[in-house]
Design an enzyme around this catalytic site. Structure first.
Site, PDB file in Angstrom:
ATOM      1  N   GLY A  34       0.810  -1.208   0.000  1.00  0.00           N
ATOM      2  CA  GLY A  34       0.000   0.000   0.000  1.00  0.00           C
ATOM      3  C   GLY A  34       0.840   1.253   0.000  1.00  0.00           C
ATOM      4  O   GLY A  34       2.038   1.227  -0.266  1.00  0.00           O
ATOM      5  N   PRO A  50      -3.288   6.055  16.934  1.00  0.00           N
ATOM      6  CA  PRO A  50      -2.262   7.085  16.730  1.00  0.00           C
ATOM      7  C   PRO A  50      -0.830   6.565  16.809  1.00  0.00           C
ATOM      8  O   PRO A  50       0.090   7.212  16.295  1.00  0.00           O
ATOM      9  CB  PRO A  50      -2.545   8.086  17.856  1.00  0.00           C
ATOM     10  CG  PRO A  50      -3.996   7.903  18.167  1.00  0.00           C
ATOM     11  CD  PRO A  50      -4.246   6.432  17.989  1.00  0.00           C
ATOM     12  N   GLU A  80      10.430  -7.629  -4.567  1.00  0.00           N
ATOM     13  CA  GLU A  80      10.315  -9.056  -4.225  1.00  0.00           C
ATOM     14  C   GLU A  80       8.864  -9.436  -3.905  1.00  0.00           C
ATOM     15  O   GLU A  80       8.591 -10.179  -2.953  1.00  0.00           O
ATOM     16  CB  GLU A  80      11.215  -9.422  -3.042  1.00  0.00           C
ATOM     17  CG  GLU A  80      12.697  -9.232  -3.309  1.00  0.00           C
ATOM     18  CD  GLU A  80      13.551  -9.633  -2.112  1.00  0.00           C
ATOM     19  OE1 GLU A  80      13.307 -10.710  -1.532  1.00  0.00           O
ATOM     20  OE2 GLU A  80      14.444  -8.856  -1.747  1.00  0.00           O
TER      21      GLU A  80
END
Length: 219
Positions: free
Chosen positions: A49, A86, A117
């Protein structure tokens, strides 16, 4: 580190999106991981991501990062949940929206970014993962088990992992691998037919000793 908005409240420093992509490889449930080339925790495996772009939705970012870091193209992403502790990222308060997908193993191309990879990893033998990604993977597994229990979802989404036509025995083995439990064959076959989403091709295939299995396709 936290940012402060115009109202004077502490705010996240950004937003990330993380795709949790599963497949079945050699009968084992696997998840797609890639090496981190950036800090923090550079070099560890993680979900592929990244930061949500200013002109993107989180789901668009998840698709883009998946493509950039693994070479996997467009997939159907289902929102998993939001992670907003947080302390989850040492860079600061950085929430992430996770998405789940289920694809065939060959969806991962051999000519993806070599330095990343990108590879399939059995969920019961994961390497050390960056940040809280081990928790996100665990939540993805739980969601997958729950979704597969819905036979209609299983036929419409998960059976795409099997090449057509397929036997109900093949479908049962897939179901058990994704669900994580053994099921009664007679009940499973009854439930599969009851979905109304399978078409009997009229052909059969031998699967070893015993009667040949009837071949089906999705409708």
């Amino acid at each position: 580190m936290k940012a402060t908005n115009t109202a004077g409240y502490e705010a996240p420093i950004g937003l990330t999106a993380d795709p949790v992509v599963f497949t079945l490889l050699d009968g084992r449930l696997c998840v797609l991981l890639a090496r981190r080339l950036e800090e923090p925790q550079r070099g560890l495996f993680s979900l592929p991501g990244g930061f949500v772009g200013a002109s993107e939705s989180p789901s668009e970012t998840a698709e883009r990062k998946l493509r950039e870091k693994t070479g996997v193209g467009s997939v159907h992403l289902e929102q998993l949940r939001t992670y907003a502790d947080p302390s989850r990222d040492p860079r600061g308060w950085l929430p992430s929206i996770a998405y789940m997908a289920l694809v065939r193993p060959e969806t991962l191309p051999e000519d993806g970014p070599a330095e990343r990879e990108a590879s399939w990893h059995p969920v019961d033998r994961l390497p050390e993962l960056a940040l809280d990604h081990a928790t996100i993977v665990d939540d993805g597994i739980w969601r997958l088990h729950a979704r597969v229990a819905d036979k209609v979802w299983f036929v419409r989404k998960a059976l795409a992992l099997l090449p057509e036509p397929f036997t109900l025995k093949q479908a049962q083995l897939l179901y058990e691998a994704l669900r994580g439990e053994v099921v009664d064959a007679a009940n499973f076959r009854r439930d599969m037919r009851a979905t109304g989403l399978l078409e009997d091709t009229g052909s059969q295939r031998s699967e070893g000793p015993g009667r040949p299995g009837r071949l089906y396709r999705r409708v």
